[in-house]
Design a protein around this motif. Structure first.
Motif, PDB file in Angstrom:
ATOM      1  N   ILE A   1       0.825  -1.209   0.000  1.00 20.49           N
ATOM      2  CA  ILE A   1       0.000   0.000   0.000  1.00 20.49           C
ATOM      3  C   ILE A   1       0.863   1.264   0.000  1.00 20.49           C
ATOM      4  CG2 ILE A   1      -0.306   0.227   2.500  1.00 20.49           C
ATOM      5  CD1 ILE A   1      -3.295   0.661   1.882  1.00 20.49           C
ATOM      6  N   TYR A   2       1.970   1.231   0.715  1.00 22.53           N
ATOM      7  CA  TYR A   2       2.838   2.406   0.790  1.00 22.53           C
ATOM      8  C   TYR A   2       3.538   2.651  -0.544  1.00 22.53           C
ATOM      9  CZ  TYR A   2       1.869   1.469   5.653  1.00 22.53           C
ATOM     10  OH  TYR A   2       1.223   1.229   6.832  1.00 22.53           O
ATOM     11  N   LYS A   3       3.989   1.578  -1.181  1.00 25.23           N
ATOM     12  CA  LYS A   3       4.637   1.709  -2.488  1.00 25.23           C
ATOM     13  C   LYS A   3       3.637   2.194  -3.537  1.00 25.23           C
ATOM     14  CE  LYS A   3       7.708  -2.070  -1.295  1.00 25.23           C
ATOM     15  NZ  LYS A   3       7.880  -3.497  -1.376  1.00 25.23           N
ATOM     16  N   TRP A   4       2.452   1.599  -3.520  1.00 28.01           N
ATOM     17  CA  TRP A   4       1.442   1.978  -4.510  1.00 28.01           C
ATOM     18  C   TRP A   4       1.038   3.442  -4.378  1.00 28.01           C
ATOM     19  CZ3 TRP A   4      -1.853  -2.878  -3.183  1.00 28.01           C
ATOM     20  CH2 TRP A   4      -1.333  -3.995  -3.848  1.00 28.01           C
ATOM     21  N   SER A   5       0.842   3.899  -3.147  1.00 29.79           N
ATOM     22  CA  SER A   5       0.418   5.293  -2.983  1.00 29.79           C
ATOM     23  C   SER A   5       1.520   6.244  -3.449  1.00 29.79           C
ATOM     24  CB  SER A   5      -0.001   5.577  -1.543  1.00 29.79           C
ATOM     25  OG  SER A   5       1.082   5.433  -0.666  1.00 29.79           O
ATOM     26  N   GLN A   6       2.785   5.881  -3.236  1.00 32.10           N
ATOM     27  CA  GLN A   6       3.899   6.712  -3.698  1.00 32.10           C
ATOM     28  C   GLN A   6       4.040   6.672  -5.215  1.00 32.10           C
ATOM     29  OE1 GLN A   6       7.294   5.248  -1.565  1.00 32.10           O
ATOM     30  NE2 GLN A   6       6.804   6.395   0.286  1.00 32.10           N
ATOM     31  N   ASN A   7       3.631   5.547  -5.843  1.00 38.26           N
ATOM     32  CA  ASN A   7       3.758   5.376  -7.295  1.00 38.26           C
ATOM     33  C   ASN A   7       2.496   5.757  -8.043  1.00 38.26           C
ATOM     34  OD1 ASN A   7       6.337   4.403  -6.927  1.00 38.26           O
ATOM     35  ND2 ASN A   7       5.717   2.267  -6.968  1.00 38.26           N
ATOM     36  N   GLY A   8       1.589   6.482  -7.400  1.00 36.62           N
ATOM     37  CA  GLY A   8       0.365   6.894  -8.080  1.00 36.62           C
ATOM     38  C   GLY A   8      -0.570   5.730  -8.368  1.00 36.62           C
TER      39      GLY A   8
END
Length: 164
Positions: A98-105
């Motif tokens: 979830i943290y990676k996805w939110s940072q990657n749009g």
């Protein structure tokens, strides 16, 4: 003072990935005295239910229950919530991806839009609210340690199929 909650969750889908699929989610709160209480939710027909959508819906249900409990408590304690799931996907979503996805749009490692983004974003929003009140842990457990949530999920699936 810290108020502790243990919540076991499960989601399931019959005819996963096929027309006419039925999905449901369950959350079982385990009390200190050994008692428990279960809540279930039937997934809507649109978008089509899948096992993954059901598992994330179960997490959402648990987070909503924990937030409701905070509103009921008068002493305003911190809360420590442990959510147990037999879904590596659901636990992985909430602890790592979830943290990676939110940072990657909301684009995954393959360069595609994250699947089930609507539910994962909702779970993230609820998780953020709950973390303002204390601590949340997502813990993977083997399927055979999740029998109560599985039973309630299957009961909800039976009920859903009776409705349609």
């Amino acid at each position: 003072m810290v108020y502790t909650m243990k919540i076991y969750v499960d989601g399931g889908c019959r005819r996963n990935g096929r027309p006419g699929s039925t999905g449901a989610a369950a959350a079982v709160v385990e009390y200190r005295n050994g008692g428990q209480k279960a809540w279930t939710r039937i997934l809507p027909r649109r978008p089509p239910p899948t096992n993954q959508r059901a598992e994330i819906t179960a997490i959402i249900l648990a987070l909503q229950l924990a937030l409701e409990k905070i509103d009921e408590l008068h002493s305003n304690p911190k809360i420590n919530v442990k959510i147990y799931s037999d879904s590596k996907y659901a636990v992985g979503c909430m602890t790592d991806w979830i943290y990676k996805w939110s940072q990657n749009g909301w684009i995954n490692a393959a360069g595609n839009a994250v699947a089930n983004q609507d539910l994962i974003r909702e779970a993230s929003r609820l998780d953020d609210r709950l973390r303002d009140e204390g601590k949340v842990d997502y813990i993977w457990i083997p399927r055979d340690e999740n029998v109560d949530a599985d039973m309630w999920c299957n009961q909800a699936l039976d009920d859903a199929e009776d409705q349609y």
